[in-house]
Design an enzyme around this catalytic site. Sequence first.
Site, PDB file in Angstrom:
ATOM      1  N   GLU A   1       0.821  -1.044   0.101  1.00 47.28           N
ATOM      2  CA  GLU A   1       0.130  -0.001  -0.042  1.00 47.28           C
ATOM      3  C   GLU A   1       0.875   1.353   0.083  1.00 47.28           C
ATOM      4  OE1 GLU A   1      -3.416   0.080   0.108  1.00 47.28           O
ATOM      5  OE2 GLU A   1      -3.518  -2.267  -0.013  1.00 47.28           O
TER       6      GLU A   1
ATOM      7  N   CYS B   1      -2.094   9.531   2.735  1.00 47.20           N
ATOM      8  CA  CYS B   1      -1.775   9.073   1.443  1.00 47.20           C
ATOM      9  C   CYS B   1      -2.523   9.577   0.381  1.00 47.20           C
ATOM     10  CB  CYS B   1      -1.417   7.762   1.536  1.00 47.20           C
ATOM     11  SG  CYS B   1      -3.011   6.842   2.242  1.00 47.20           S
TER      12      CYS B   1
HETATM   13  P1  NAD Z   1       8.413   4.874   4.859  1.00 45.78           P
HETATM   14  O1  NAD Z   1       8.189   3.924   3.546  1.00 45.78           O
HETATM   15  O2  NAD Z   1       9.470   5.657   5.417  1.00 45.78           O
HETATM   16  O3  NAD Z   1       8.356   3.869   6.070  1.00 45.78           O
HETATM   17  C1  NAD Z   1       7.091   2.880   6.253  1.00 45.78           C
HETATM   18  C2  NAD Z   1       7.651   2.001   7.278  1.00 45.78           C
HETATM   19  O4  NAD Z   1       8.680   1.231   6.736  1.00 45.78           O
HETATM   20  C3  NAD Z   1       7.964   2.242   8.688  1.00 45.78           C
HETATM   21  O5  NAD Z   1       7.498   1.473   9.717  1.00 45.78           O
HETATM   22  C4  NAD Z   1       9.518   2.236   8.765  1.00 45.78           C
HETATM   23  O6  NAD Z   1      10.119   2.069   9.989  1.00 45.78           O
HETATM   24  C5  NAD Z   1       9.558   1.237   7.652  1.00 45.78           C
HETATM   25  N1  NAD Z   1      10.982   1.208   6.826  1.00 45.78           N
HETATM   26  C6  NAD Z   1      11.691   2.546   6.419  1.00 45.78           C
HETATM   27  N2  NAD Z   1      12.836   1.909   5.743  1.00 45.78           N
HETATM   28  C7  NAD Z   1      12.688   0.730   5.978  1.00 45.78           C
HETATM   29  C8  NAD Z   1      13.644  -0.389   5.240  1.00 45.78           C
HETATM   30  N3  NAD Z   1      14.701  -0.190   4.491  1.00 45.78           N
HETATM   31  N4  NAD Z   1      13.306  -1.538   5.592  1.00 45.78           N
HETATM   32  C9  NAD Z   1      12.190  -2.232   6.387  1.00 45.78           C
HETATM   33  N5  NAD Z   1      11.269  -1.167   6.839  1.00 45.78           N
HETATM   34  C10 NAD Z   1      11.582   0.038   6.742  1.00 45.78           C
HETATM   35  O7  NAD Z   1       6.893   5.556   4.844  1.00 45.78           O
HETATM   36  P2  NAD Z   1       6.375   6.611   5.739  1.00 45.78           P
HETATM   37  O8  NAD Z   1       6.997   7.830   5.729  1.00 45.78           O
HETATM   38  O9  NAD Z   1       6.268   6.025   7.218  1.00 45.78           O
HETATM   39  O10 NAD Z   1       4.891   6.987   5.149  1.00 45.78           O
HETATM   40  C11 NAD Z   1       4.822   7.673   4.304  1.00 45.78           C
HETATM   41  C12 NAD Z   1       4.467   7.209   2.907  1.00 45.78           C
HETATM   42  O11 NAD Z   1       3.477   6.205   2.944  1.00 45.78           O
HETATM   43  C13 NAD Z   1       3.838   8.096   1.832  1.00 45.78           C
HETATM   44  O12 NAD Z   1       4.571   7.771   0.569  1.00 45.78           O
HETATM   45  C14 NAD Z   1       2.450   7.573   1.983  1.00 45.78           C
HETATM   46  O13 NAD Z   1       1.702   7.937   0.574  1.00 45.78           O
HETATM   47  C15 NAD Z   1       2.479   6.310   2.097  1.00 45.78           C
HETATM   48  N6  NAD Z   1       1.244   5.667   2.637  1.00 45.78           N
HETATM   49  C16 NAD Z   1       0.351   4.874   1.756  1.00 45.78           C
HETATM   50  C17 NAD Z   1      -0.828   4.499   2.437  1.00 45.78           C
HETATM   51  C18 NAD Z   1      -1.600   3.650   1.786  1.00 45.78           C
HETATM   52  O14 NAD Z   1      -2.654   3.196   2.245  1.00 45.78           O
HETATM   53  N7  NAD Z   1      -1.359   3.216   0.463  1.00 45.78           N
HETATM   54  C19 NAD Z   1      -1.072   5.068   3.823  1.00 45.78           C
HETATM   55  C20 NAD Z   1      -0.476   5.814   4.350  1.00 45.78           C
HETATM   56  C21 NAD Z   1       0.900   6.298   3.821  1.00 45.78           C
END
Ligand code: NAD
Length: 457
Positions: free
Chosen positions: A210, A244
């Site tokens: 997602e 998002c």
């Molecule tokens: P992110 O990808 O930075 O982090 C998401 C999760 O991944 C966190 O728990 C983080 O600790 C973990 N993570 C980060 N780097 C990692 C790695 N290398 N390996 C494994 N895990 C890792 O995203 P964010 O900043 O928390 O959220 C923002 C993004 O999420 C935006 O792009 C937004 O559009 C998207 N989002 C999508 C939805 C949806 O329903 N499609 C909902 C909310 C947010």
Amino acid sequence: MSSVRLNVENQRKYFNSNVTKPLEFRMEQLKKLKELVISNQQKIIDALKADLKKSEVEAYISEIGLVLKEINYTLKHLKKWQKPKRMPTPWSLKPGSAKIISEPYGVTLIISPWNYPFQLAIAPAIGAMAAGNTIVLKPSELATQTEKLLAEMINSNFDSQYFCVITGGKDVGQELLKQKFDFIFFTGSTAVGKIVMSAAAENLTPVCLELGGKSPCIIDESANLEVAARRVIWGKFFNAGQTCIAPDYLYVHESIKTTFLSLLKKNIRKFYGENEFKSNDYGKIISKDHFDRIYKLIEGSKILYGGDQNKEAQFISPTLLEVSSWDEKIMQEEIFGPALPILSYTDIDEVISVVKSKDRPLALYIFSTNNLQIDKVLNELSFGGGSVNDCLIHFSSTEIPVGGVGASGMGRYHGKYTFDTFTHQKAILTKSYFFDLDLRYPPYTEKKFNLMKKFLK
Ligand code: NAD
């Protein structure tokens, strides 16, 4: 052995013991989760306030209430969903019967983001529990208070062999991705989504991703401008733009641009007052790093309204920007903050061709009363999902799926779709011993072959 690995191995032993499979177990665990959400309601509201300055109303409608609605819906329908489904059997396979058994994948991993840190962690877990899986949940480290509360709530109430929260940032996420899971559900950025998918490929683990992206919002000349402006401002500045599926940018028909802009400004003032910093209903940016990232994007564009900021308080006011070219910085990445770039157009085909040339968005919105125009946009553009004449609200239905396409993700959830996402559909054909046609057995003859061809028509 690392504690992460030990946790996953213990969950595998637990899953293999079949404890999580009976309907009674799943219902019991879901009811326990529901009670926990209800009894921790105030703590959840407080954590969301501390992390994002979320108002109580936004915390309820977009996090607690959504989760409760998903649990109630699942409790109501689970008995039916999990039953083996009898399927038609083609006459060539008779005597026999066909069915689909919905089986849990096994040990699942859920990684969630910080913007709706409670709901986006628990909503997928509801489907994972309903389907009979075990769950390792890693919430976002950036929403620190919610992360802490989730760990407390889950780890002190569920057996860790069944459901546990592992806290930490990127390093912990990477350690988790080294383990063998049977399913991974990831919500977050497209960049990390790629890391998750390539790690999953090592074990051929299926994933639901997602992700995010730039979601367009089109306002055509036939739209009800009063209502459209209200809904756009609500959808964009809900959670201070950190949604998002928020409209990332507007495409407004040139003929109504001036009127629409003044309606947008009017609604910002109406919702949050002249000084949004003082509004209890307006959130803050999650971190100073995100503040810097968003503010740099704003600085590169022409500000039409807002642009106020306070780094210490992680505050950026609702900001409207005029954009004349996709080369501007703000159009290069997902904004994920309270800045709304406005572009104008004269021909809907221009808009369609620009959106088509970009990554497929997670959401798309069109405000219009012209059904031909609406159908054209819905049929010609590919995107995760959306609303006509509204913003965000498609996310709150338990009856339709939420998910992206292309760079905005793969897979879907909400309502029964979450159960399906965490389920392998095992197809079974049961044959009777009565009547065993010699036709399929060697030695193959021309006569047999001709008959087989007839059977397979
Ligand atoms: P992110 O990808 O930075 O982090 C998401 C999760 O991944 C966190 O728990 C983080 O600790 C973990 N993570 C980060 N780097 C990692 C790695 N290398 N390996 C494994 N895990 C890792 O995203 P964010 O900043 O928390 O959220 C923002 C993004 O999420 C935006 O792009 C937004 O559009 C998207 N989002 C999508 C939805 C949806 O329903 N499609 C909902 C909310 C947010």
